[in-house]
Design a protein around this motif. Structure first.
Motif, mmCIF file in Angstrom:
data_model
loop_
_atom_site.group_PDB
_atom_site.id
_atom_site.type_symbol
_atom_site.label_atom_id
_atom_site.label_comp_id
_atom_site.label_asym_id
_atom_site.label_seq_id
_atom_site.Cartn_x
_atom_site.Cartn_y
_atom_site.Cartn_z
ATOM 1 N N GLU A 20 2.103 12.730 3.372
ATOM 2 C CA GLU A 20 1.721 11.319 3.371
ATOM 3 C C GLU A 20 0.223 11.088 3.177
ATOM 4 O OE1 GLU A 20 1.621 7.611 6.575
ATOM 5 O OE2 GLU A 20 2.873 9.361 6.988
ATOM 6 N N GLU A 21 -0.620 11.714 3.977
ATOM 7 C CA GLU A 21 -2.054 11.440 3.911
ATOM 8 C C GLU A 21 -2.652 11.900 2.587
ATOM 9 O OE1 GLU A 21 -0.639 11.544 8.041
ATOM 10 O OE2 GLU A 21 -0.513 13.045 6.445
ATOM 11 N N ILE A 22 -2.201 13.046 2.096
ATOM 12 C CA ILE A 22 -2.685 13.555 0.812
ATOM 13 C C ILE A 22 -2.152 12.680 -0.321
ATOM 14 C CG2 ILE A 22 -2.686 15.534 -0.759
ATOM 15 C CD1 ILE A 22 -4.337 15.867 1.884
ATOM 16 N N ARG A 23 -0.905 12.244 -0.190
ATOM 17 C CA ARG A 23 -0.291 11.366 -1.192
ATOM 18 C C ARG A 23 -1.061 10.054 -1.313
ATOM 19 N NH1 ARG A 23 4.292 9.388 1.060
ATOM 20 N NH2 ARG A 23 4.763 11.514 1.725
ATOM 21 N N VAL A 24 -1.460 9.483 -0.180
ATOM 22 C CA VAL A 24 -2.212 8.224 -0.195
ATOM 23 C C VAL A 24 -3.512 8.395 -0.974
ATOM 24 C CG1 VAL A 24 -3.539 6.636 1.268
ATOM 25 C CG2 VAL A 24 -1.230 7.294 1.928
ATOM 26 N N ALA B 138 7.180 17.638 -9.466
ATOM 27 C CA ALA B 138 7.441 16.484 -8.609
ATOM 28 C C ALA B 138 8.064 16.813 -7.254
ATOM 29 C CB ALA B 138 8.327 15.486 -9.358
ATOM 30 N N GLY B 139 8.641 17.990 -7.089
ATOM 31 C CA GLY B 139 9.197 18.362 -5.785
ATOM 32 C C GLY B 139 10.300 17.428 -5.340
ATOM 33 N N THR B 140 10.058 16.688 -4.255
ATOM 34 C CA THR B 140 11.045 15.737 -3.736
ATOM 35 C C THR B 140 10.941 14.371 -4.399
ATOM 36 O OG1 THR B 140 9.550 14.993 -1.993
ATOM 37 C CG2 THR B 140 11.039 16.819 -1.446
ATOM 38 N N GLY B 141 9.878 14.165 -5.168
ATOM 39 C CA GLY B 141 9.679 12.871 -5.819
ATOM 40 C C GLY B 141 8.893 11.877 -4.991
ATOM 41 N N SER B 142 8.211 12.320 -3.946
ATOM 42 C CA SER B 142 7.480 11.380 -3.088
ATOM 43 C C SER B 142 6.378 10.651 -3.857
ATOM 44 C CB SER B 142 6.911 12.091 -1.856
ATOM 45 O OG SER B 142 5.964 13.071 -2.207
ATOM 46 N N VAL B 143 5.634 11.372 -4.689
ATOM 47 C CA VAL B 143 4.586 10.725 -5.495
ATOM 48 C C VAL B 143 5.228 9.817 -6.547
ATOM 49 C CG1 VAL B 143 2.723 11.120 -7.164
ATOM 50 C CG2 VAL B 143 2.852 12.517 -5.087
ATOM 51 N N THR C 6 0.832 -1.201 0.000
ATOM 52 C CA THR C 6 0.000 0.000 0.000
ATOM 53 C C THR C 6 0.867 1.252 0.000
ATOM 54 O OG1 THR C 6 -0.067 -0.073 2.415
ATOM 55 C CG2 THR C 6 -1.890 -1.099 1.239
ATOM 56 N N PRO C 7 0.335 2.357 -0.551
ATOM 57 C CA PRO C 7 1.063 3.630 -0.451
ATOM 58 C C PRO C 7 0.983 4.155 0.978
ATOM 59 C CG PRO C 7 -1.040 3.979 -1.530
ATOM 60 C CD PRO C 7 -0.906 2.497 -1.310
ATOM 61 N N GLY C 8 1.756 5.167 1.265
ATOM 62 C CA GLY C 8 1.725 5.776 2.593
ATOM 63 C C GLY C 8 3.080 5.777 3.271
ATOM 64 N N TYR D 18 -7.215 20.489 -2.067
ATOM 65 C CA TYR D 18 -8.220 20.062 -3.031
ATOM 66 C C TYR D 18 -7.592 19.000 -3.924
ATOM 67 C CZ TYR D 18 -10.467 24.304 -1.452
ATOM 68 O OH TYR D 18 -11.037 25.269 -0.678
ATOM 69 N N ILE D 19 -8.293 17.886 -4.074
ATOM 70 C CA ILE D 19 -7.847 16.819 -4.969
ATOM 71 C C ILE D 19 -8.891 16.709 -6.065
ATOM 72 C CG2 ILE D 19 -7.268 14.374 -5.193
ATOM 73 C CD1 ILE D 19 -6.514 14.398 -2.202
ATOM 74 N N ILE D 20 -8.489 17.060 -7.271
ATOM 75 C CA ILE D 20 -9.391 17.053 -8.426
ATOM 76 C C ILE D 20 -9.041 15.841 -9.283
ATOM 77 C CG2 ILE D 20 -10.175 18.349 -10.447
ATOM 78 C CD1 ILE D 20 -8.341 20.281 -7.839
ATOM 79 N N THR D 21 -10.003 14.955 -9.457
ATOM 80 C CA THR D 21 -9.794 13.739 -10.251
ATOM 81 C C THR D 21 -10.544 13.878 -11.565
ATOM 82 O OG1 THR D 21 -9.679 12.455 -8.203
ATOM 83 C CG2 THR D 21 -9.969 11.216 -10.258
ATOM 84 N N VAL D 22 -9.854 13.606 -12.657
ATOM 85 C CA VAL D 22 -10.373 13.866 -13.998
ATOM 86 C C VAL D 22 -10.269 12.596 -14.846
ATOM 87 C CG1 VAL D 22 -10.034 15.249 -16.076
ATOM 88 C CG2 VAL D 22 -9.552 16.248 -13.826
#
Length: 194
Positions: A24-28, A47-52, A6-8, A186-190
């Motif tokens: 972490e929580e937003i990434r999950v 990508a910033g630090t590349g966590s995603v 699992t991610p996280g 905000y998480i926008i899914t398309v």
């Protein structure tokens, strides 16, 4: 380094600097909304630090993750995190979107963590190159970003869902525990309709 399916991955596991990181929580939640497959071709824009990128690469083991970052420090951190988590299917693309996207292969999934002032130009490239059954997830911390992304994709006949996530994390305060709230995201899914 990360032995779970699992991610996280906890934030503190990542090499960090002065560039933004999706927490972490937003990434999950964001990765869950991407609906990654084992062989997905993923763009991680801003990508910033590349966590995603790292978490997506661990899930899409037979796919490729293109980690696009304009800041030199970010590119360095992404490379350090790739080594730390021993992922070999991440390609780091140093450069400014949308130009940095033009020569990349068409993605199945796109995560947009940052656009600077090039939001609509980036969206134009993404909608042009996204595969037929593709999914885009946009994270934003302002109402303006949420509205702009929602409106842009809705006008182009995509199915759009926007959620607002408010996370509070416990912190010890002497012999008590208090909750510290983080900024709402905000998480926008398309997805393409039909």
């Amino acid at each position: 380094m990360w032995q779970y399916m699992t991610p996280g991955i906890p934030d503190e596991y990542f090499v960090r600097g002065n560039v933004p990181m999706t927490k972490e929580e937003i990434r999950v939640l964001s990765i869950s909304k991407l609906r990654l497959k084992e062989d997905s071709v993923v763009w991680d824009i801003g990508a910033g630090t590349g966590s995603v990128s790292v978490e997506a690469a661990l899930i899409s083991k037979k796919g490729v993750v293109y980690s696009i970052e304009k800041e030199e420090e970010g590119v360095r951190l992404i490379n350090e995190n790739i080594k730390k988590f021993n992922v070999e299917n991440v390609v780091v693309v140093g450069g400014l979107a949308p130009d940095a996207l033009l020569d990349l292969p068409s993605p199945d999934r796109v995560f947009i963590g940052g656009t600077g002032d090039k939001m609509y130009q980036i969206f134009d490239i993404v909608t042009t190159k996204l595969k037929e059954d593709g999914v885009v997830v946009v994270n934003g911390i302002t109402l303006d970003t949420a509205y702009s992304a929602h409106h842009y994709f809705k006008q182009r006949l995509f199915t759009v869902q926007t959620i607002c996530v408010n996370v509070s994390v416990s912190k010890e305060a002497g012999n008590k525990t208090m909750m510290i709230s983080q900024n709402p995201v905000y998480i926008i899914t398309v997805k393409r309709e039909g």
